[in-house]
Motif scaffolding. Structure first.
Motif, PDB file in Angstrom:
ATOM      1  N   VAL A 210       0.955  -1.276  -0.144  1.00  0.00           N
ATOM      2  CA  VAL A 210       0.077  -0.091  -0.001  1.00  0.00           C
ATOM      3  C   VAL A 210       0.934   1.204   0.111  1.00  0.00           C
ATOM      4  CG1 VAL A 210      -1.699   1.288   1.352  1.00  0.00           C
ATOM      5  CG2 VAL A 210      -2.008  -1.134   1.280  1.00  0.00           C
ATOM      6  N   VAL A 211       0.691   1.919  -0.842  1.00  0.00           N
ATOM      7  CA  VAL A 211       1.577   3.176  -1.233  1.00  0.00           C
ATOM      8  C   VAL A 211       0.661   4.487  -1.383  1.00  0.00           C
ATOM      9  CG1 VAL A 211       3.411   4.149  -2.902  1.00  0.00           C
ATOM     10  CG2 VAL A 211       3.150   1.827  -2.659  1.00  0.00           C
ATOM     11  N   ASP A 212       1.417   5.438  -0.877  1.00  0.00           N
ATOM     12  CA  ASP A 212       0.597   6.869  -0.896  1.00  0.00           C
ATOM     13  C   ASP A 212       1.144   7.463  -2.157  1.00  0.00           C
ATOM     14  OD1 ASP A 212      -0.827   6.910   1.476  1.00  0.00           O
ATOM     15  OD2 ASP A 212       0.743   7.904   2.835  1.00  0.00           O
ATOM     16  N   VAL A 213       0.284   8.000  -3.216  1.00  0.00           N
ATOM     17  CA  VAL A 213       0.507   8.574  -4.416  1.00  0.00           C
ATOM     18  C   VAL A 213      -0.212   9.773  -4.616  1.00  0.00           C
ATOM     19  CG1 VAL A 213       1.010   6.346  -5.371  1.00  0.00           C
ATOM     20  CG2 VAL A 213      -1.225   7.072  -5.525  1.00  0.00           C
ATOM     21  N   VAL A 214      -0.062  10.617  -5.703  1.00  0.00           N
ATOM     22  CA  VAL A 214      -0.765  11.628  -6.037  1.00  0.00           C
ATOM     23  C   VAL A 214      -1.468  11.557  -7.275  1.00  0.00           C
ATOM     24  CG1 VAL A 214      -0.664  14.172  -6.509  1.00  0.00           C
ATOM     25  CG2 VAL A 214       1.082  13.201  -4.811  1.00  0.00           C
ATOM     26  N   VAL A 215      -2.917  11.579  -7.007  1.00  0.00           N
ATOM     27  CA  VAL A 215      -3.868  11.748  -8.083  1.00  0.00           C
ATOM     28  C   VAL A 215      -3.928  12.875  -8.763  1.00  0.00           C
ATOM     29  CG1 VAL A 215      -6.145  11.115  -8.729  1.00  0.00           C
ATOM     30  CG2 VAL A 215      -5.006   9.419  -7.139  1.00  0.00           C
ATOM     31  N   LEU A 232       4.379  10.347  -8.267  1.00  0.00           N
ATOM     32  CA  LEU A 232       5.129  10.300  -7.357  1.00  0.00           C
ATOM     33  C   LEU A 232       6.691  11.194  -7.604  1.00  0.00           C
ATOM     34  CD1 LEU A 232       5.661   6.540  -6.258  1.00  0.00           C
ATOM     35  CD2 LEU A 232       4.706   8.383  -5.105  1.00  0.00           C
ATOM     36  N   PRO A 233       6.889  11.806  -6.731  1.00  0.00           N
ATOM     37  CA  PRO A 233       8.017  12.851  -6.740  1.00  0.00           C
ATOM     38  C   PRO A 233       9.261  12.066  -7.239  1.00  0.00           C
ATOM     39  CG  PRO A 233       7.605  12.522  -4.638  1.00  0.00           C
ATOM     40  CD  PRO A 233       6.592  11.695  -5.075  1.00  0.00           C
ATOM     41  N   LEU A 234       9.653  12.392  -8.505  1.00  0.00           N
ATOM     42  CA  LEU A 234      11.012  11.746  -8.922  1.00  0.00           C
ATOM     43  C   LEU A 234      11.664  12.884  -9.615  1.00  0.00           C
ATOM     44  CD1 LEU A 234       9.595   8.401 -10.678  1.00  0.00           C
ATOM     45  CD2 LEU A 234      11.234   8.483  -9.093  1.00  0.00           C
ATOM     46  N   HIS A 235      12.930  12.995  -9.425  1.00  0.00           N
ATOM     47  CA  HIS A 235      13.943  13.950  -9.794  1.00  0.00           C
ATOM     48  C   HIS A 235      13.356  15.310  -9.651  1.00  0.00           C
ATOM     49  CE1 HIS A 235      15.738  10.347 -11.263  1.00  0.00           C
ATOM     50  NE2 HIS A 235      14.752   9.831 -12.192  1.00  0.00           N
ATOM     51  N   SER A 300      -2.960   0.183  -3.752  1.00  0.00           N
ATOM     52  CA  SER A 300      -2.232  -1.042  -3.638  1.00  0.00           C
ATOM     53  C   SER A 300      -1.692  -1.451  -4.903  1.00  0.00           C
ATOM     54  CB  SER A 300      -3.453  -2.227  -3.486  1.00  0.00           C
ATOM     55  OG  SER A 300      -3.065  -3.516  -3.219  1.00  0.00           O
ATOM     56  N   ALA A 301      -0.360  -1.821  -4.667  1.00  0.00           N
ATOM     57  CA  ALA A 301       0.524  -2.059  -6.129  1.00  0.00           C
ATOM     58  C   ALA A 301       1.141  -3.216  -5.801  1.00  0.00           C
ATOM     59  CB  ALA A 301       1.304  -0.816  -6.214  1.00  0.00           C
ATOM     60  N   ASP A 302       1.281  -3.780  -6.864  1.00  0.00           N
ATOM     61  CA  ASP A 302       2.315  -5.217  -6.617  1.00  0.00           C
ATOM     62  C   ASP A 302       3.768  -4.618  -6.771  1.00  0.00           C
ATOM     63  OD1 ASP A 302       3.470  -4.939  -9.371  1.00  0.00           O
ATOM     64  OD2 ASP A 302       2.068  -6.056 -10.180  1.00  0.00           O
ATOM     65  N   VAL A 303       4.632  -5.534  -6.156  1.00  0.00           N
ATOM     66  CA  VAL A 303       6.131  -5.139  -5.974  1.00  0.00           C
ATOM     67  C   VAL A 303       6.931  -4.832  -7.184  1.00  0.00           C
ATOM     68  CG1 VAL A 303       6.295  -6.239  -3.641  1.00  0.00           C
ATOM     69  CG2 VAL A 303       6.884  -7.452  -5.831  1.00  0.00           C
ATOM     70  N   ALA A 304       6.542  -4.977  -8.318  1.00  0.00           N
ATOM     71  CA  ALA A 304       7.194  -4.937  -9.629  1.00  0.00           C
ATOM     72  C   ALA A 304       7.334  -2.958 -10.053  1.00  0.00           C
ATOM     73  CB  ALA A 304       6.392  -5.231 -10.834  1.00  0.00           C
ATOM     74  N   TRP A 305       8.456  -2.536  -9.520  1.00  0.00           N
ATOM     75  CA  TRP A 305       8.737  -1.058  -9.967  1.00  0.00           C
ATOM     76  C   TRP A 305       9.933  -1.262 -10.599  1.00  0.00           C
ATOM     77  CZ3 TRP A 305       6.900   3.407  -9.312  1.00  0.00           C
ATOM     78  CH2 TRP A 305       7.783   4.617  -9.281  1.00  0.00           C
ATOM     79  N   SER A 306       9.914  -0.350 -11.888  1.00  0.00           N
ATOM     80  CA  SER A 306      10.859  -0.283 -12.676  1.00  0.00           C
ATOM     81  C   SER A 306      11.772   0.679 -12.408  1.00  0.00           C
ATOM     82  CB  SER A 306      10.089  -0.088 -14.223  1.00  0.00           C
ATOM     83  OG  SER A 306       9.874   1.529 -14.231  1.00  0.00           O
ATOM     84  N   GLY A 307      11.892   1.580 -11.392  1.00  0.00           N
ATOM     85  CA  GLY A 307      12.651   2.563 -11.160  1.00  0.00           C
ATOM     86  C   GLY A 307      12.115   3.697 -11.716  1.00  0.00           C
ATOM     87  N   GLN A 308      11.286   3.768 -12.458  1.00  0.00           N
ATOM     88  CA  GLN A 308      10.361   4.965 -12.890  1.00  0.00           C
ATOM     89  C   GLN A 308       8.915   4.921 -12.780  1.00  0.00           C
ATOM     90  OE1 GLN A 308      12.004   7.896 -14.085  1.00  0.00           O
ATOM     91  NE2 GLN A 308      14.071   7.007 -13.535  1.00  0.00           N
ATOM     92  N   ALA A 309       8.389   3.821 -12.548  1.00  0.00           N
ATOM     93  CA  ALA A 309       6.995   3.647 -13.015  1.00  0.00           C
ATOM     94  C   ALA A 309       6.744   2.183 -12.053  1.00  0.00           C
ATOM     95  CB  ALA A 309       6.415   3.871 -14.394  1.00  0.00           C
ATOM     96  N   PHE A 310       5.323   1.868 -12.032  1.00  0.00           N
ATOM     97  CA  PHE A 310       4.833   0.682 -11.769  1.00  0.00           C
ATOM     98  C   PHE A 310       4.585   0.114 -12.899  1.00  0.00           C
ATOM     99  CE2 PHE A 310       2.765   3.607  -8.280  1.00  0.00           C
ATOM    100  CZ  PHE A 310       3.692   2.788  -7.041  1.00  0.00           C
ATOM    101  N   ARG A 311       4.930  -1.244 -12.833  1.00  0.00           N
ATOM    102  CA  ARG A 311       4.925  -2.066 -14.128  1.00  0.00           C
ATOM    103  C   ARG A 311       3.619  -2.596 -14.421  1.00  0.00           C
ATOM    104  NH1 ARG A 311       9.213  -4.685 -12.901  1.00  0.00           N
ATOM    105  NH2 ARG A 311       8.700  -6.672 -13.680  1.00  0.00           N
ATOM    106  N   SER A 329       6.099  11.173  -0.585  1.00  0.00           N
ATOM    107  CA  SER A 329       7.515  10.994  -0.872  1.00  0.00           C
ATOM    108  C   SER A 329       7.668   9.742  -1.809  1.00  0.00           C
ATOM    109  CB  SER A 329       8.501  11.192   0.145  1.00  0.00           C
ATOM    110  OG  SER A 329       8.002  10.295   1.225  1.00  0.00           O
ATOM    111  N   LEU A 330       8.489   9.532  -2.343  1.00  0.00           N
ATOM    112  CA  LEU A 330       9.182   8.264  -2.899  1.00  0.00           C
ATOM    113  C   LEU A 330       9.395   7.227  -1.974  1.00  0.00           C
ATOM    114  CD1 LEU A 330       9.444   6.906  -5.876  1.00  0.00           C
ATOM    115  CD2 LEU A 330      12.000   7.479  -5.478  1.00  0.00           C
TER     116      LEU A 330
END
Length: 337
Positions: A210-215, A232-235, A300-311, A329-330
């Motif tokens: 379970v992750v907090d995100v911005v819609v 999510l905040p990135l760079h 709710s997100a599965d654990v597959a994170w590419s480094g830039q996005a949910f896969r 935050s990330l």
């Protein structure tokens, strides 16, 4: 071509698939009793070993052979001719799987591939056998196919690996809780008496966070959104990192109560590439977003994170009107990937 491989298994071959379920089932829900197996985060592939050559084909029927010379060489030495092995191509980075390094195999220039192979060697994790010694064994129950696969793998060394299995549900639950830190996506459930069929015969349970995100945008009208687009905040910027699956009518109505027109400059454009929301799509068109004033939500997100996005698509859990977007935050786990 494909000499030594049973004619009915000349690639491409349709592979067995799994149906998603919410949790590891109790009891023997599949024929012959349940066997539990780790679901690795990689490229699904079948390895075909002929009399003179070896090939790798993806689930979609794409020839992957030239991208994985290290796996081909190992399979040619360690797997006897006439075998077809179902498994997962992966790349390890230390003690966890590195999906981004795996993807580089498909986009690296031919001249640069040897260096990449040396820096980030790939592995094949085998979990089923479709043919052995030139014989099509898909009609055998899984317990017998597994026995033959274990015999083949008795003297394997990396980059060939045998996927671990267990009949103990408690062990599978432990895997589901502890293994995501290594990049294992979840658990597969198979029936010991199941034959191999090219349809969704297995079950899969994915590890989720379970992750907090911005819609900051939705798909469809703000009065009845069909899906949410999350960031999510990135760079130093709020970047689009995924979308939800389709919302139910009730979930859409509940969400609409919180949606407001954007105030001031919005961080996202009104039209984006379909591939930004679905990295697996073959479409190259544009999707129109309904921009909204950013708000915080739990997904709710599965654990597959590419480094830039949910896969994979995320699941909307609830809106968090008590939080401000600048409080999101990330996640620390994502920062380490």
């Amino acid at each position: 071509m494909f000499e030594g491989v049973p004619a009915a298994l000349h690639p491409p071959v349709d592979l067995a698939l799994a149906k998603a379920v919410e949790s590891i089932p109790h009891g023997d829900v599949l024929s012959g009793g349940s066997v539990f197996e780790m679901k690795f985060d990689g490229f699904r592939a079948a390895c075909f070993v002929g009399l003179r050559d070896v090939w790798l084909y993806s689930r979609q029927g794409k020839d992957l052979s030239r991208y994985f010379p290290d796996v081909l060489a190992a399979a040619g030495k360690q797997i006897p001719p006439g075998c077809v092995i179902d498994g997962e191509l992966v790349v390890w980075s230390g003690d966890r799987l590195d999906f981004d390094a795996l993807q580089l195999r498909l986009v690296t220039a031919k001249a640069a591939l040897p260096a990449l192979v040396h820096e980030s060697p790939a592995s094949l994790i085998a979990f089923d056998a479709l043919a052995v010694a030139g014989n099509d064994i898909r009609g055998l129950p899984f317990r017998d196919r597994r026995t033959l696969l274990e015999e083949l793998a008795r003297e394997w060394v990396p980059p060939l690996n045998l996927s671990p299995v267990t009949k103990d549900r408690a062990v599978a639950e432990t895997w589901l809780q502890e293994m995501p830190a290594t990049g294992v996506e979840g658990i597969l459930v198979k029936g010991e008496a199941q034959t191999y069929e090219p349809r969704r015969i297995w079950l899969k349970v994915k590890s989720r966070n379970v992750v907090d995100v911005v819609v900051a945008a939705v798909i469809g009208p703000a009065t009845q959104p069909r899906g949410v687009v999350v960031g999510l905040p990135l760079h130093g910027r709020l970047r689009i990192v995924g979308r939800s699956g389709p919302l139910s009518a009730r979930a859409g109505r509940d969400l609409a109560r919180y949606l407001r027109p954007p105030q001031g400059k919005h961080p996202w454009p009104e039209k984006i590439s379909e591939r930004l929301l679905d990295r697996f799509t073959k479409e190259c068109g544009k999707i129109r977003l309904t921009l909204v004033e950013p708000l915080v939500a739990e997904v709710s997100a599965d654990v597959a994170w590419s480094g830039q996005a949910f896969r994979h698509s995320v699941r909307l859990v609830r809106v968090r009107p008590d939080l401000q977007p600048d409080e999101v935050s990330l996640p620390a786990d994502f920062e380490r990937e």
